[in-house]
Design an enzyme around this catalytic site. Structure first.
Site, PDB file in Angstrom:
ATOM      1  N   LYS A  70       1.334 -85.193 -99.281  1.00 21.53           N
ATOM      2  CA  LYS A  70       1.189 -85.306 -97.810  1.00 21.53           C
ATOM      3  C   LYS A  70       1.143 -86.765 -97.320  1.00 21.53           C
ATOM      4  CE  LYS A  70      -0.820 -80.766 -97.089  1.00 21.53           C
ATOM      5  NZ  LYS A  70      -1.897 -79.939 -96.597  1.00 21.53           N
ATOM      6  N   ASP A 106      -1.584 -78.514 -90.000  1.00 24.39           N
ATOM      7  CA  ASP A 106      -2.787 -77.933 -90.618  1.00 24.39           C
ATOM      8  C   ASP A 106      -3.938 -77.952 -89.609  1.00 24.39           C
ATOM      9  OD1 ASP A 106      -1.764 -77.388 -93.162  1.00 24.39           O
ATOM     10  OD2 ASP A 106      -2.209 -79.403 -93.901  1.00 24.39           O
TER      11      ASP A 106
HETATM   12  P1  NAP Z   1      -7.969 -81.631-102.463  1.00 27.43           P
HETATM   13  O1  NAP Z   1      -7.405 -82.694-101.577  1.00 27.43           O
HETATM   14  O2  NAP Z   1      -7.693 -81.650-103.915  1.00 27.43           O
HETATM   15  O3  NAP Z   1      -9.588 -81.629-102.251  1.00 27.43           O
HETATM   16  C1  NAP Z   1     -10.419 -80.844-103.055  1.00 27.43           C
HETATM   17  C2  NAP Z   1     -11.831 -80.838-102.450  1.00 27.43           C
HETATM   18  O4  NAP Z   1     -12.627 -79.910-103.217  1.00 27.43           O
HETATM   19  C3  NAP Z   1     -12.538 -82.182-102.514  1.00 27.43           C
HETATM   20  O5  NAP Z   1     -13.398 -82.291-101.402  1.00 27.43           O
HETATM   21  C4  NAP Z   1     -13.334 -82.058-103.823  1.00 27.43           C
HETATM   22  O6  NAP Z   1     -14.481 -82.876-103.869  1.00 27.43           O
HETATM   23  C5  NAP Z   1     -13.769 -80.600-103.730  1.00 27.43           C
HETATM   24  N1  NAP Z   1     -14.125 -80.059-105.049  1.00 27.43           N
HETATM   25  C6  NAP Z   1     -13.278 -79.695-106.054  1.00 27.43           C
HETATM   26  N2  NAP Z   1     -13.979 -79.223-107.098  1.00 27.43           N
HETATM   27  C7  NAP Z   1     -15.298 -79.306-106.759  1.00 27.43           C
HETATM   28  C8  NAP Z   1     -16.510 -78.969-107.441  1.00 27.43           C
HETATM   29  N3  NAP Z   1     -16.517 -78.444-108.685  1.00 27.43           N
HETATM   30  N4  NAP Z   1     -17.685 -79.171-106.784  1.00 27.43           N
HETATM   31  C9  NAP Z   1     -17.696 -79.692-105.527  1.00 27.43           C
HETATM   32  N5  NAP Z   1     -16.567 -80.021-104.823  1.00 27.43           N
HETATM   33  C10 NAP Z   1     -15.392 -79.838-105.455  1.00 27.43           C
HETATM   34  O7  NAP Z   1      -7.495 -80.204-101.952  1.00 27.43           O
HETATM   35  P2  NAP Z   1      -7.159 -79.747-100.449  1.00 27.43           P
HETATM   36  O8  NAP Z   1      -5.713 -79.895-100.192  1.00 27.43           O
HETATM   37  O9  NAP Z   1      -8.106 -80.382 -99.512  1.00 27.43           O
HETATM   38  O10 NAP Z   1      -7.436 -78.174-100.551  1.00 27.43           O
HETATM   39  C11 NAP Z   1      -8.746 -77.651-100.713  1.00 27.43           C
HETATM   40  C12 NAP Z   1      -8.651 -76.134-100.734  1.00 27.43           C
HETATM   41  O11 NAP Z   1      -8.292 -75.693 -99.424  1.00 27.43           O
HETATM   42  C13 NAP Z   1      -7.529 -75.636-101.671  1.00 27.43           C
HETATM   43  O12 NAP Z   1      -8.111 -75.094-102.835  1.00 27.43           O
HETATM   44  C14 NAP Z   1      -6.777 -74.588-100.903  1.00 27.43           C
HETATM   45  O13 NAP Z   1      -7.080 -73.302-101.427  1.00 27.43           O
HETATM   46  C15 NAP Z   1      -7.349 -74.655 -99.519  1.00 27.43           C
HETATM   47  N6  NAP Z   1      -6.299 -74.907 -98.519  1.00 27.43           N
HETATM   48  C16 NAP Z   1      -6.020 -73.888 -97.684  1.00 27.43           C
HETATM   49  C17 NAP Z   1      -5.083 -74.071 -96.694  1.00 27.43           C
HETATM   50  C18 NAP Z   1      -4.784 -72.931 -95.776  1.00 27.43           C
HETATM   51  O14 NAP Z   1      -3.767 -73.001 -95.086  1.00 27.43           O
HETATM   52  N7  NAP Z   1      -5.639 -71.929 -95.711  1.00 27.43           N
HETATM   53  C19 NAP Z   1      -4.410 -75.300 -96.550  1.00 27.43           C
HETATM   54  C20 NAP Z   1      -4.737 -76.330 -97.432  1.00 27.43           C
HETATM   55  C21 NAP Z   1      -5.675 -76.114 -98.431  1.00 27.43           C
HETATM   56  P3  NAP Z   1     -14.402 -84.374-104.483  1.00 27.43           P
HETATM   57  O15 NAP Z   1     -13.846 -85.237-103.394  1.00 27.43           O
HETATM   58  O16 NAP Z   1     -15.801 -84.687-104.844  1.00 27.43           O
HETATM   59  O17 NAP Z   1     -13.468 -84.285-105.690  1.00 27.43           O
END
Ligand code: NAP
Length: 279
Positions: A70, A106
């Protein structure tokens, strides 16, 4: 011969990410293209970052962009909407003779999913808790701020990333991860925007007992549709919204940007529910 015929004139769109085989965007957009009678097709491309700069010469008509590209998408654009300019991340690209236009749907997609699933939320939500600080959390916090939410609390395991989100989102303040329960108590809207709760991954015992009885609980994760957070919230009798609406509405806004046509979001929910149920 039945079905759509792909010719040399057929427009090609793609979702770009890595990994990408799991994406629900191809079936959703291809169903919308067929319903609108548009001569275009939509595929998933697992591309690597080092070819991203060459993307404008691929001949694509438009693209969705997901993890981990992104920021790269925002960087190659020659025009950016306000959210892309502020967040430095784009999930929609439109290619044309005048260059590459980048959009972040988004953020408004998340807000549209709340408008659909929880009408009246704008009057009830003064304080929102956004859990996470990745791409999804950033867009959700920005979308909520743009929708006029008075106070945003951003809590993330890695606090430095929460500070980065707060630096670009108006009215947002970081909240310590160790005191998440206190933030649950303060919030009218609680959003999980971490990957916690994804099928096969870890999920904490969320401090849902601290939430106010009127709190609306939302999960960005949609695999499974009923995440542990939503299950806990429902067991307490709280209103909940799943993550599928955000996926559908960010896609619908992208479709409108490319083709100027509003697609059928209800039909998309039916199709995606069916695909998710198949696993
Ligand atoms: P990302 O950029 O990889 O961010 C992951 C987030 O999860 C970070 O805040 C990370 O914290 C946290 N995290 C991961 N493992 C963790 C753990 N064990 N304990 C605490 N925090 C943890 O991913 P993203 O793109 O933001 O997406 C996040 C989720 O949103 C995805 O899994 C996806 O399913 C969902 N999503 C949904 C949509 C939709 O349209 N519904 C769109 C986008 C994403 P740290 O910073 O500490 O690593």
């Amino acid at each position: 011969m039945s079905g759509r015929v792909i010719t040399g004139r057929t427009k090609v769109l793609a979702v770009l990410g890595n990994p990408i085989a799991h994406s629900l965007s191809p079936p959703m957009h291809n169903a919308w293209l067929a319903a609108a009678g548009i001569d275009a097709t939509y595929v998933a491309l697992p591309i690597e970052g080092d070819v991203f700069a060459a993307l404008p010469s691929f001949g694509l008509y438009g693209a969705n962009v997901t993890v981990p590209h992104k920021e790269r998408a925002a960087a190659i654009a020659t025009q950016r909407d306000e959210a892309v300019a502020r967040l430095g991340a784009a999930n929609v690209l439109r290619f044309g003779p005048n260059g590459v236009a980048a959009f972040n749907t988004d953020a408004p997609g998340f807000v549209a999913s709340l408008d659909e699933a929880a009408p009246g939320w704008r009057d009830r939500v003064k304080t929102a808790l956004v859990i996470g600080a990745g791409g999804a959390a950033r867009a959700i916090a920005w979308g909520l701020a743009a929708a006029g939410v008075e106070k945003l609390l951003v809590s993330n395991r890695t606090e430095a990333r929460a500070l980065e989100v707060c630096a670009v989102c108006p009215r947002a303040a970081p909240w310590p991860w160790a005191y998440l329960g206190d933030a649950f108590a303060k919030a009218d809207l609680i959003v999980n925007a971490t990957s916690l709760g994804l099928a096969g991954g870890p999920s904490p015992d969320w401090p849902i007992e601290a939430a106010a009885p009127h709190a609306l609980v939302v999960d960005a994760v949609y695999k499974p549709l009923e995440t542990p957070l939503l299950a806990q919230a429902r067991a307490r009798g709280l209103a909940t919204v799943d993550g599928l609406g955000m996926l559908i509405h960010q896609g619908a806004l992208a479709f409108e940007i490319w083709f100027g046509v509003k697609p059928d979001t209800r039909a998309a929910r039916g199709l995606l529910n069916e695909l998710l149920a198949r696993g």
